[in-house]
Design an enzyme around this catalytic site. Structure first.
Site: not given
Length: 675
Positions: A364, A367-368, A482
């Site tokens: 996948g 975000g980073f 987060d």
């Protein structure tokens, strides 16, 4: 084999359920099947514990039955004051087993608490947890009298805490039984009624471990609970209880008064005598100046040494940057030596394990950066997070995540195996979890049916226990910042593990209240209002995100991005309206119909709404949340309206916001705001 199993189980089935059982904590270790080897081993384990506990002088026994992967570990403990009724001890344990079969059918792990005994079993080696008891809340259970002690609440709270603390101290020093009973007589406003208390640990603990375990659960008795007329707080390894009636046999081991129940005040300092009366004033500099001069010289040499070390380090760093493929380009932080299970990998090892980051191995996109599945030559499967150069997570964030996760150890936190830093490549190596992340299931129409209510409840409880560890029980104090479904990974048995600590904030043990920041980071849809608008964050910021998670798990809908939220742009206001109007069942995911656990679902919805209240001070702490999730009898407060409640689709501004929310609900952001 089948005949032996039938006879053994038939014997236990003839026994009555425990009439005095107060509750249970079903485990999250998966299920066994009927007539399986595990079931046979469990029956054998109970028979052994039942015989040994009542025959041993400490009324305590541990046992193991079978071999992996069907091994069962268990322990049983009878109350320390029933030494004259050993038959009752044996019967109590057998009754607990029957109660476990009724309340936790086919669970591979369970903890049962009875008035007279406790019993726990698991497919994991719970017997080795004696040295790690203060980090395990999986067996936590509490039971409270709903009546309130009359009198001054502040004085009553102090008296009850003092009584429990002293009872714990007596129990921890009462070897080998680790059991104590006390009484606190009525004393006017401080304590208007007499209270009887008891504390007990499993006798295999050391005095220090017993004290730590008892103090941990006493710390969970907050101001609201400590004014109750009685209560019990239990872990499998230790427990406390107090009542306004005499509930134990025999005379109390210690009598406590309300005035002496609070911790003793520090002794006053002894008066200083002027021993220097005979010293001449001119002689004082002879004694004072030389030590000060030595300290000053040491400080100067230390500063010069640090400056040379800093310059040398800079030269070495520049040399590394010119040849980033050399061996010394590894991260060599101090924690590498401290943590034997942490490794610094070569980049070519990562390339081989992931087949050069092939698309077939890609799990996948976070975000980073992307995440890949890999496998080392020894067969160990790994998950590799390859941080993108444009991800916004620089060296500081990378180092932060590595140092943070490597020092955190909890069953509901993802385990970091190591890292790699070579040139522009920054890589994190995690344990591989085959079931991906929570959002992969709950937001997919075809997969969400794989998560029945029992699995969803286990996931909610596991996330809560992981957050409680971060906020209170770890060596560090951590605010995640987060928390969202894509950062909740699931192992082979669908147990949750919190991941992605790149945005986490670390505090000292004395500071968990958070702070304000000019740089707001996190994800829209899960961000507390005070953090999104003013940059103010605290442990209550994580509580808000957890509340959003509960409502998403219950409904199977994203907070921002669902078209089925009535007049509201998100699920928060819609859930509160349904709850307020008594139509809460309309929020529940259709895949959970028919609702066989409606009471639990409604409690979870209530808890979720308490967590997303607009004012941070109104939200519970994770200690309170774990307590509420662990008890079916604890009375829950009524939630106030949630954050963003007034933002509806009906006006132009809200419509614009709704459109944005649908597109960025899963987008990690970093925004600088004015202060």
């Amino acid at each position: 084999m089948a005949g032996v199993l039938f006879i053994t189980l038939s014997f236990f089935l003839l026994l009555p359920f425990s009439a005095t059982a107060i509750g249970q904590k079903c485990g999250n270790a998966g299920n066994y099947t009927a007539n399986s080897t595990y079931q046979s081993n469990l029956a054998s384990l109970v028979a052994t514990l039942r015989n040994n506990t009542s025959s041993l002088p400490l009324l305590f026994a541990t046992a193991t039955a079978g071999r992996a992967p069907d091994a069962v570990y268990g322990l049983a403990l009878c109350r320390g004051d029933i030494t004259t009724n050993l038959t009752g001890c044996s019967t109590c344990i057998a009754g607990c087993f029957q109660y476990a079969r009724k309340m936790c059918p086919f669970d591979k792990a369970a903890s049962i608490y009875d008035d007279n005994c406790l019993f726990g079993f698991s497919n994991k080696n719970i017997l080795s947890q004696a040295n790690n008891i203060t980090q395990d809340m999986s067996t936590f259970f509490q039971y409270w009298n709903q009546q309130i002690i009359a009198g001054n609440a502040t004085l009553v709270t102090a008296a009850v805490h003092g009584m429990l603390t002293q009872t714990a101290q007596v129990a921890a020093t009462n070897k080998p039984r680790l059991f104590a009973t006390t009484v606190m007589d009525a004393s006017g406003n401080a304590m208007p009624t007499t209270l009887y208390s008891m504390a007990q640990c499993t006798p295999d603990l050391s005095a220090a471990d017993c004290q730590a375990c008892l103090q941990q659960i006493i710390g969970l008795v907050n101001a609201t609970l400590s004014v109750r007329l009685g209560g019990r707080v239990l872990l499998l390894r230790c427990n406390i209880r107090y009542e306004n009636i005499l509930f134990y046999d025999g005379a109390p081991m210690k009598r406590i008064t309300a005035s002496s129940s609070s911790p003793p005040a520090p002794s006053p300092l002894a008066p200083v005598t002027n021993k220097r009366a005979g010293i001449k004033p001119w002689a004082i500099p002879l004694f004072v100046v030389p030590p000060l001069a030595v300290v000053a010289l040491c400080f100067i040499f230390y500063c010069r040494w640090q400056r040379r070390r800093y310059r040398k380090g800079n030269r070495r760093l520049r040399q590394k940057r010119t040849n980033n493929l050399q061996e010394e380009d590894k991260l060599e932080w101090e924690m590498e030596a401290e943590l034997s299970e942490f490794s610094v990998f070569d980049f070519h090892q990562i390339l081989e394990a992931t087949d050069n980051f092939s698309e077939e191995n890609k799990l996948g996109e976070g975000g980073f950066g992307p995440v890949y599945k890999g496998q080392f030559l020894d067969g160990i499967e790994i998950a590799v997070k390859r941080l993108a150069s444009h991800s916004g997570q620089g060296f500081i964030e990378f180092k932060n995540e590595v140092e943070l996760i490597a020092k955190l150890q909890h069953t509901n936190l993802v385990r970091l195996l190591g890292c790699c830093s070579q040139g522009e490549e920054k890589i994190l190596v995690y344990e591989y979890l085959p079931n991906k992340s929570l959002d992969f299931f709950i937001f997919d129409e075809n997969r969400k049916s794989l998560l029945d209510w029992n699995k969803r409840l286990v996931i909610i409880q596991g996330i809560a226990e992981g957050l409680l560890y971060l906020h209170k029980h770890s060596r560090l104090r951590v605010i995640h910042r987060d928390l969202k479904p894509s950062n909740i990974l699931l192992d082979s048995e669908m147990n949750p593990k919190i991941s992605d600590f790149g945005l986490a904030k670390i505090f000292s043990t004395s500071n968990t209240e958070g702070s304000a920041t000019r740089r707001v980071v996190g994800t829209y849809g899960y961000m507390a209002p005070e953090y999104a608008s003013e940059g103010i964050f605290s442990i209550k910021s994580d509580v808000f995100s957890f509340g959003v998670l509960i409502l998403e798990i219950l409904s199977g809908k994203r907070n921002s991005g669902s078209n089925d939220c009535g007049d509201f742009i998100n699920i928060l206001g819609y859930a509160w309206q349904l709850y307020d109007e008594g139509r809460w069942s309309e929020l529940v995911d259709a895949s959970l119909q028919p609702m066989h656990h409606s009471a639990e679902m409604m409690r979870c919805m209530n808890i979720g709404l308490l967590c997303v209240q607009e004012i941070a001070a109104d939200r519970p702490t994770m200690i309170d949340v774990v307590a509420m999730l662990s008890s079916k009898t604890m009375i829950l407060a009524e939630p106030k309206h949630p954050a963003y409640f007034n933002v509806r689709v009906g006006n132009e501004e809200a419509s614009t916001t709704a459109t944005e929310s649908r597109s960025i609900n899963e987008m990690t952001i970093s925004v600088a705001i004015g202060r």
